[in-house]
Design a protein around this motif. Structure first.
Motif, mmCIF file in Angstrom:
data_model
loop_
_atom_site.group_PDB
_atom_site.id
_atom_site.type_symbol
_atom_site.label_atom_id
_atom_site.label_comp_id
_atom_site.label_asym_id
_atom_site.label_seq_id
_atom_site.Cartn_x
_atom_site.Cartn_y
_atom_site.Cartn_z
ATOM 1 N N SER A 238 -2.453 -39.216 -14.599
ATOM 2 C CA SER A 238 -2.405 -39.191 -16.061
ATOM 3 C C SER A 238 -3.642 -38.532 -16.641
ATOM 4 O O SER A 238 -3.563 -37.708 -17.568
ATOM 5 C CB SER A 238 -2.268 -40.623 -16.603
ATOM 6 N N GLU A 239 -4.808 -38.879 -16.099
ATOM 7 C CA GLU A 239 -6.057 -38.290 -16.597
ATOM 8 C C GLU A 239 -6.127 -36.793 -16.290
ATOM 9 O O GLU A 239 -6.610 -36.003 -17.110
ATOM 10 C CB GLU A 239 -7.260 -39.015 -15.973
ATOM 11 N N MET A 240 -5.654 -36.399 -15.120
ATOM 12 C CA MET A 240 -5.637 -34.979 -14.777
ATOM 13 C C MET A 240 -4.703 -34.210 -15.702
ATOM 14 O O MET A 240 -5.004 -33.084 -16.120
ATOM 15 C CB MET A 240 -5.198 -34.802 -13.317
ATOM 16 N N LYS A 241 -3.549 -34.813 -16.040
ATOM 17 C CA LYS A 241 -2.612 -34.165 -16.944
ATOM 18 C C LYS A 241 -3.214 -34.002 -18.335
ATOM 19 O O LYS A 241 -3.071 -32.944 -18.974
ATOM 20 C CB LYS A 241 -1.325 -34.991 -17.026
ATOM 21 N N LYS A 242 -3.921 -35.036 -18.807
ATOM 22 C CA LYS A 242 -4.587 -34.948 -20.111
ATOM 23 C C LYS A 242 -5.653 -33.862 -20.104
ATOM 24 O O LYS A 242 -5.790 -33.101 -21.070
ATOM 25 C CB LYS A 242 -5.234 -36.296 -20.459
ATOM 26 N N ALA A 243 -6.409 -33.780 -19.004
ATOM 27 C CA ALA A 243 -7.451 -32.752 -18.910
ATOM 28 C C ALA A 243 -6.838 -31.355 -18.923
ATOM 29 O O ALA A 243 -7.364 -30.439 -19.571
ATOM 30 C CB ALA A 243 -8.264 -32.963 -17.635
ATOM 31 N N ASP A 244 -5.717 -31.175 -18.226
ATOM 32 C CA ASP A 244 -5.044 -29.867 -18.214
ATOM 33 C C ASP A 244 -4.526 -29.508 -19.600
ATOM 34 O O ASP A 244 -4.622 -28.349 -20.032
ATOM 35 C CB ASP A 244 -3.878 -29.889 -17.214
ATOM 36 N N GLU A 245 -3.976 -30.494 -20.320
ATOM 37 C CA GLU A 245 -3.471 -30.234 -21.668
ATOM 38 C C GLU A 245 -4.612 -29.836 -22.609
ATOM 39 O O GLU A 245 -4.450 -28.944 -23.453
ATOM 40 C CB GLU A 245 -2.755 -31.475 -22.198
ATOM 41 N N LYS A 246 -5.760 -30.491 -22.471
ATOM 42 C CA LYS A 246 -6.916 -30.129 -23.297
ATOM 43 C C LYS A 246 -7.374 -28.705 -23.008
ATOM 44 O O LYS A 246 -7.721 -27.948 -23.918
ATOM 45 C CB LYS A 246 -8.062 -31.106 -23.048
ATOM 46 N N GLN A 247 -7.368 -28.332 -21.731
ATOM 47 C CA GLN A 247 -7.753 -26.974 -21.356
ATOM 48 C C GLN A 247 -6.779 -25.950 -21.938
ATOM 49 O O GLN A 247 -7.188 -24.879 -22.406
ATOM 50 C CB GLN A 247 -7.804 -26.849 -19.827
ATOM 51 N N GLU A 248 -5.481 -26.272 -21.920
ATOM 52 C CA GLU A 248 -4.484 -25.360 -22.466
ATOM 53 C C GLU A 248 -4.653 -25.198 -23.974
ATOM 54 O O GLU A 248 -4.531 -24.093 -24.515
ATOM 55 C CB GLU A 248 -3.081 -25.877 -22.149
ATOM 56 N N VAL A 249 -4.953 -26.326 -24.663
ATOM 57 C CA VAL A 249 -5.175 -26.260 -26.118
ATOM 58 C C VAL A 249 -6.395 -25.408 -26.437
ATOM 59 O O VAL A 249 -6.382 -24.580 -27.351
ATOM 60 C CB VAL A 249 -5.330 -27.679 -26.700
ATOM 61 N N LYS A 250 -7.469 -25.600 -25.670
ATOM 62 C CA LYS A 250 -8.683 -24.804 -25.887
ATOM 63 C C LYS A 250 -8.417 -23.326 -25.633
ATOM 64 O O LYS A 250 -8.871 -22.448 -26.372
ATOM 65 C CB LYS A 250 -9.804 -25.297 -24.966
ATOM 66 N N ALA A 251 -7.671 -23.045 -24.558
ATOM 67 C CA ALA A 251 -7.362 -21.653 -24.229
ATOM 68 C C ALA A 251 -6.503 -21.022 -25.310
ATOM 69 O O ALA A 251 -6.712 -19.867 -25.712
ATOM 70 C CB ALA A 251 -6.654 -21.582 -22.882
ATOM 71 N N GLY A 253 -6.381 -21.936 -28.478
ATOM 72 C CA GLY A 253 -7.229 -21.760 -29.659
ATOM 73 C C GLY A 253 -8.116 -20.540 -29.544
ATOM 74 O O GLY A 253 -8.298 -19.789 -30.502
ATOM 75 N N ALA A 254 -8.686 -20.348 -28.349
ATOM 76 C CA ALA A 254 -9.540 -19.177 -28.140
ATOM 77 C C ALA A 254 -8.739 -17.888 -28.282
ATOM 78 O O ALA A 254 -9.193 -16.902 -28.862
ATOM 79 C CB ALA A 254 -10.188 -19.241 -26.769
ATOM 80 N N THR A 255 -7.487 -17.874 -27.804
ATOM 81 C CA THR A 255 -6.625 -16.684 -27.905
ATOM 82 C C THR A 255 -6.286 -16.384 -29.358
ATOM 83 O O THR A 255 -6.313 -15.222 -29.807
ATOM 84 C CB THR A 255 -5.334 -16.907 -27.103
ATOM 85 N N ASN A 256 -5.985 -17.440 -30.125
ATOM 86 C CA ASN A 256 -5.666 -17.241 -31.542
ATOM 87 C C ASN A 256 -6.848 -16.702 -32.319
ATOM 88 O O ASN A 256 -6.711 -15.843 -33.193
ATOM 89 C CB ASN A 256 -5.201 -18.569 -32.158
ATOM 90 N N ASP A 257 -8.042 -17.212 -31.990
ATOM 91 C CA ASP A 257 -9.252 -16.725 -32.668
ATOM 92 C C ASP A 257 -9.477 -15.255 -32.386
ATOM 93 O O ASP A 257 -9.813 -14.469 -33.285
ATOM 94 C CB ASP A 257 -10.476 -17.539 -32.224
#
Length: 264
Positions: A238-251, A253-257
């Motif tokens: 569960s924690e690994m999945k949350k960490a992956d989702e956070k990384q995807e959101v950050k990625a 966001g960086a692409t949109n910027d």
């Protein structure tokens, strides 16, 4: 047969201390040396009861730096040996083994002082370019560590069973009862110290579930361990999945910027 058991117990005690200060193949932990002692003496159940008690005592204690701590491995070997050989049971093994483990602190300090002289000698031989002689010196230190636990074990193995049996007859009941009570309290102290440094509040739910399963539903240790492993595995995923989702959101966001900057 008994002589072979005696020799194996002495060798196990000597190797345990050498391993603890050298190779570290985990053979100095009470549950490990207790299991081996049980194999040698032919009574694994009694040995593991004693080993489990001393393992709990050791949980909250660590010999940081050059400090010394009670040798619970030696206490396990001595306690299990005497309990099985004399047939006096687990309580006697703990009551006799615990003081031996405490007294081993003094021997540990003495051996460390002696090894300081060996270290100084190595430094002197190095400055004199006598490297072959220098490389022989560490083996003396290893030998002293073996003697640290080997000699007390040999004394108790060859003189102890009969002597301990006679001494226990003359010891007052309040003394042996006191040692038994202390042996029962120290594991609790060890667990409490361990829980103090663990994120208990974060995992309080699992702690309560484990207590209910053990105290009220009488789930055996193996079953409880498997349930604990399943919970830990689920939590980890569960924690690994949350960490992956956070990384995807950050990625994302960086692409949109970057896209917005390009459009401007």
């Amino acid at each position: 047969m008994q002589l072979l058991q005696d020799l194996l117990i002495i060798l196990l005690a000597a190797w345990m201390c050498i391993d603890q200060n050298g190779l570290v193949i985990v053979s100095y932990f009470p549950v490990i040396v207790g299991f081996i002692t049980g194999l040698i003496m032919g009574d694994i159940t009694t040995a593991m009861y004693i080993a489990g008690t001393f393992e709990l005592m050791q949980l909250g204690v660590a010999n940081l730096g050059g400090s010394s701590m009670p040798n619970y491995g030696l206490a396990t070997i001595i306690g299990a040996f005497l309990a099985i050989r004399t047939g006096t049971g687990v309580k006697t093994g703990i009551a006799v083994g615990l003081p031996v483990g405490m007294l081993a602190i003094q021997l540990d300090v003495l051996i460390k002082i002696i090894n300081q002289f060996i270290q100084r000698r190595m430094e002197r031989l190095n400055h004199e370019h006598k490297w072959k002689a220098m490389l022989r010196q560490p083996w003396y230190g290893v030998g002293f560590f073996g003697l640290e636990t080997g000699i007390p074990t040999a004394i108790l193995v060859f003189l102890g069973p009969t002597a301990v049996k006679e001494i226990l007859k003359w010891l007052p009941a309040w003394f042996t009862n006191g040692l038994t009570i202390a042996g029962g309290l120290l594991p609790v102290v060890g667990v409490a110290m361990l829980l103090h440094y663990m994120p208990t509040k974060k995992f309080f739910t699992f702690l309560v579930i484990g207590f209910v399963l053990t105290a009220y539903l009488k789930v055996p240790i193996l079953g409880l361990a498997l349930i604990g492993f399943a919970c830990a595995y689920y939590y980890f995923n569960s924690e690994m999945k949350k960490a992956d989702e956070k990384q995807e959101v950050k990625a994302a966001g960086a692409t949109n910027d970057q896209g917005d900057d390009y459009d401007e």
